[in-house]
Design a protein around this motif. Structure first.
Motif, mmCIF file in Angstrom:
data_model
loop_
_atom_site.group_PDB
_atom_site.id
_atom_site.type_symbol
_atom_site.label_atom_id
_atom_site.label_comp_id
_atom_site.label_asym_id
_atom_site.label_seq_id
_atom_site.Cartn_x
_atom_site.Cartn_y
_atom_site.Cartn_z
ATOM 1 N N CYS A 71 21.572 -41.420 -22.648
ATOM 2 C CA CYS A 71 21.142 -40.221 -21.934
ATOM 3 C C CYS A 71 22.032 -39.062 -22.379
ATOM 4 O O CYS A 71 23.256 -39.193 -22.370
ATOM 5 N N CYS A 74 24.262 -37.905 -19.004
ATOM 6 C CA CYS A 74 25.331 -38.719 -18.410
ATOM 7 C C CYS A 74 25.961 -39.688 -19.403
ATOM 8 O O CYS A 74 26.926 -40.367 -19.059
ATOM 9 N N CYS A 92 16.077 -40.865 -16.538
ATOM 10 C CA CYS A 92 17.270 -41.640 -16.843
ATOM 11 C C CYS A 92 17.516 -42.599 -15.687
ATOM 12 O O CYS A 92 17.471 -42.199 -14.521
ATOM 13 N N ASN A 94 20.196 -43.902 -14.863
ATOM 14 C CA ASN A 94 21.534 -43.736 -14.299
ATOM 15 C C ASN A 94 21.683 -42.437 -13.515
ATOM 16 O O ASN A 94 22.170 -42.427 -12.408
ATOM 17 N N CYS A 95 21.240 -41.312 -14.117
ATOM 18 C CA CYS A 95 21.435 -40.037 -13.428
ATOM 19 C C CYS A 95 20.122 -39.392 -12.984
ATOM 20 O O CYS A 95 20.138 -38.411 -12.259
ATOM 21 N N VAL A 97 17.800 -37.775 -14.781
ATOM 22 C CA VAL A 97 17.285 -36.602 -15.496
ATOM 23 C C VAL A 97 15.921 -36.971 -16.082
ATOM 24 O O VAL A 97 15.745 -38.038 -16.669
HETATM 25 ZN ZN LIG Z 1 21.514 -39.953 -17.440
#
Ligand SMILES: [Zn+2]
Length: 103
Positions: A71, A74, A92, A94-95, A97
């Protein structure tokens, strides 16, 4: 409105992921037409099989590149979080986006 250099870097990274995903779509959807075209060319069997296997290998390589893409926001794996992965994720994992810019 102009984007900051950080936003431009993130957009470029997301565009790269989108490009690889489109390429994989072309590889997957193009498999049958390409194999049919090769069949029509009446190639030797070993060449026909080699080109078919090469096409599949190209798809696998692109899929691996997508799976291990980071990503841009992040720096985590875009499609993987912990032991869970989803190559079709639109955000994403994880974050969060989004892959496509918000309208
Ligand atoms: Zn991310």
């Amino acid at each position: 409105m102009t984007d900051t250099p950080e936003q431009e870097r993130i957009n470029a990274g997301l565009k790269r992921i989108r490009t690889f995903r489109k390429s994989l779509g072309v590889i997957v959807l193009g498999f049958i037409p390409v194999v049919y075209l090769l069949y029509l060319l009446e190639l030797d069997e070993w060449l026909f099989m080699s080109l078919g296997v090469a096409w599949v290998c190209l798809g696998v390589v692109i899929e691996l590149v997508i799976g291990f893409s980071r990503c841009p926001a992040c720096r985590g794996y875009f499609h993987v979080r912990g032991m869970t992965g989803n190559i079709f994720a639109r955000k994403c994992m994880n974050c969060g986006v989004p892959l496509k810019p918000q309208v």
